[in-house]
Design a protein around this motif. Structure first.
Motif, PDB file in Angstrom:
ATOM      1  N   GLU A  80      73.228  40.922  32.182  1.00 19.32           N
ATOM      2  CA  GLU A  80      71.979  41.628  31.899  1.00 19.32           C
ATOM      3  C   GLU A  80      72.262  42.992  31.296  1.00 19.32           C
ATOM      4  OE1 GLU A  80      68.701  40.566  35.120  1.00 19.32           O
ATOM      5  OE2 GLU A  80      70.585  41.149  36.073  1.00 19.32           O
ATOM      6  N   GLU A  92      61.355  47.904  27.563  1.00 20.96           N
ATOM      7  CA  GLU A  92      60.788  47.527  26.264  1.00 20.96           C
ATOM      8  C   GLU A  92      60.999  46.047  25.963  1.00 20.96           C
ATOM      9  OE1 GLU A  92      61.958  49.860  22.904  1.00 20.96           O
ATOM     10  OE2 GLU A  92      60.257  51.196  23.213  1.00 20.96           O
ATOM     11  N   GLN A  93      62.164  45.516  26.357  1.00 20.93           N
ATOM     12  CA  GLN A  93      62.491  44.126  26.062  1.00 20.93           C
ATOM     13  C   GLN A  93      61.863  43.140  27.039  1.00 20.93           C
ATOM     14  OE1 GLN A  93      66.669  43.277  25.465  1.00 20.93           O
ATOM     15  NE2 GLN A  93      67.058  45.340  24.746  1.00 20.93           N
ATOM     16  N   ARG A  94      61.916  43.507  28.320  1.00 22.58           N
ATOM     17  CA  ARG A  94      61.620  42.524  29.373  1.00 22.58           C
ATOM     18  C   ARG A  94      60.240  42.692  29.980  1.00 22.58           C
ATOM     19  NH1 ARG A  94      63.391  42.097  34.934  1.00 22.58           N
ATOM     20  NH2 ARG A  94      64.209  44.204  34.763  1.00 22.58           N
ATOM     21  N   GLY A  95      59.610  43.819  29.773  1.00 19.87           N
ATOM     22  CA  GLY A  95      58.326  44.049  30.420  1.00 19.87           C
ATOM     23  C   GLY A  95      58.504  44.546  31.848  1.00 19.87           C
ATOM     24  N   HIS A  96      57.429  44.456  32.636  1.00 14.46           N
ATOM     25  CA  HIS A  96      57.444  45.061  33.973  1.00 14.46           C
ATOM     26  C   HIS A  96      57.214  44.016  35.062  1.00 14.46           C
ATOM     27  CE1 HIS A  96      53.308  45.001  32.607  1.00 14.46           C
ATOM     28  NE2 HIS A  96      53.556  45.971  31.770  1.00 14.46           N
ATOM     29  N   ASP A  97      57.913  42.894  34.963  1.00 18.88           N
ATOM     30  CA  ASP A  97      57.751  41.831  35.954  1.00 18.88           C
ATOM     31  C   ASP A  97      58.145  42.269  37.360  1.00 18.88           C
ATOM     32  OD1 ASP A  97      56.979  40.253  33.852  1.00 18.88           O
ATOM     33  OD2 ASP A  97      58.934  39.286  33.601  1.00 18.88           O
ATOM     34  N   ASP A 116      65.507  48.244  28.594  1.00 20.51           N
ATOM     35  CA  ASP A 116      65.225  47.013  29.327  1.00 20.51           C
ATOM     36  C   ASP A 116      63.721  46.799  29.479  1.00 20.51           C
ATOM     37  OD1 ASP A 116      65.917  44.713  31.070  1.00 20.51           O
ATOM     38  OD2 ASP A 116      65.030  45.959  32.626  1.00 20.51           O
ATOM     39  N   ARG A 131      67.474  51.738  31.110  1.00 19.27           N
ATOM     40  CA  ARG A 131      66.285  51.209  31.782  1.00 19.27           C
ATOM     41  C   ARG A 131      65.078  51.218  30.846  1.00 19.27           C
ATOM     42  NH1 ARG A 131      64.521  53.745  36.427  1.00 19.27           N
ATOM     43  NH2 ARG A 131      63.672  51.751  37.077  1.00 19.27           N
ATOM     44  N   ARG A 156      73.424  42.748  27.700  1.00 16.11           N
ATOM     45  CA  ARG A 156      72.315  42.499  26.771  1.00 16.11           C
ATOM     46  C   ARG A 156      71.590  43.791  26.432  1.00 16.11           C
ATOM     47  NH1 ARG A 156      67.194  42.403  28.094  1.00 16.11           N
ATOM     48  NH2 ARG A 156      67.589  42.037  30.310  1.00 16.11           N
ATOM     49  N   VAL A 157      71.281  44.592  27.450  1.00 19.34           N
ATOM     50  CA  VAL A 157      70.501  45.807  27.218  1.00 19.34           C
ATOM     51  C   VAL A 157      71.341  46.868  26.506  1.00 19.34           C
ATOM     52  CG1 VAL A 157      69.156  47.627  28.318  1.00 19.34           C
ATOM     53  CG2 VAL A 157      69.081  45.313  29.239  1.00 19.34           C
ATOM     54  N   TRP A 169      71.689  44.405  39.205  1.00 18.56           N
ATOM     55  CA  TRP A 169      71.786  43.953  37.819  1.00 18.56           C
ATOM     56  C   TRP A 169      73.109  43.239  37.635  1.00 18.56           C
ATOM     57  CZ3 TRP A 169      70.019  47.039  32.990  1.00 18.56           C
ATOM     58  CH2 TRP A 169      68.647  47.270  33.055  1.00 18.56           C
TER      59      TRP A 169
END
Length: 240
Positions: A225, A186-191, A184, A181, A228-229, A221
């Motif tokens: 996904e 770090e990569q995707r942000g906090h949308d 994730d 987590r 990828r993480v 998830w």
């Protein structure tokens, strides 16, 4: 990076622990906390053998308390033990992470339905206030600390159900998926963070169907996904 153990302390279930008598050096519980942080963050890389002699020297402890602490981590599935070979860091497998997310979704979906029946307005508003304060400072907060805060939100959300075993189970799952987590975030942000307040709205409205739909959507998830993480996490771990 902030210490995992210190940041996570507030999210623990209210369970009384027996503390060994204090002696010079680390207690077993203190040693366990240090080793747990290493296991959660993969300081010892996936599949790597735990060097007991090195750890005993680093923490200035004998092998007996060290093994007691390591065995506690084995019981929590944070380490593996192989007879006649020793302790090993757990692997970072896609399927394991997928299974843990399915379990987490099941627990949290059930918990929010109970929360819709049981949660007080006071507790809901306290959790809402906590999350709004987190969001005010998110731009200045590291991904590592935001991951901890997100875990705290979800533990407190489940606690609204009034079921301590659900909280205990989620706490264990969080430790095992924490690294993924964090990667994730770090990569995707906090949308997805905005959905937290939507879930609280649904609980306060006692809207069971909306509670279920929002929670399942928020936590689900897909395998791609996770792949990828996990792949990104493995690259980071083995390149450091």
């Amino acid at each position: 990076m902030p210490r995992y153990s210190s940041l996570l302390r507030e999210t623990r279930p209210n369970v009384r622990e027996t503390t060994p008598p204090k002696r010079p050096g680390l207690t077993v519980n203190e040693l366990y906390e240090r080793l747990k942080e290493m296991a959660v963050l993969y300081t010892i890389r996936p599949g790597e053998r735990v060097n007991e002699l090195e750890l005993a020297q680093r923490f200035d402890v004998s092998r007996t308390p060290l093994r007691e602490a390591l065995n506690r981590l084995v019981a929590e599935s944070l380490l593996h033990f192989v007879p006649n070979r020793g302790f090993f860091a757990r692997e970072l497998h896609r399927q394991d992470i997928f299974d843990l997310f399915e379990l987490r979704r099941s627990i949290e979906s059930s918990a929010v339905l109970l929360a819709a029946e049981r949660a007080s307005i006071k507790d809901l508003r306290a959790l809402r206030k906590f999350w709004k304060e987190v969001m005010k400072t998110k731009a200045q907060t590291s991904a590592a600390e935001l991951t901890i805060k997100d875990e705290e939100f979800h533990v407190r959300l489940v606690a609204l159900a009034g079921n301590n075993e659900m909280v205990r189970a989620l706490y264990g799952i969080n430790a095992r998926i924490h690294f993924v987590r964090w990667m994730d975030l770090e990569q995707r942000g906090h949308d997805a963070f905005a959905e937290h307040l939507d879930i609280l709205d649904a609980i306060e409205a006692r809207d069971i169907e909306r509670c279920r739909a929002l929670t399942e959507s928020h936590i689900t998830w897909r395998m791609e996904e996770i792949a990828r993480v996990v792949d990104a996490g493995v690259v980071r771990l083995f390149s450091r």
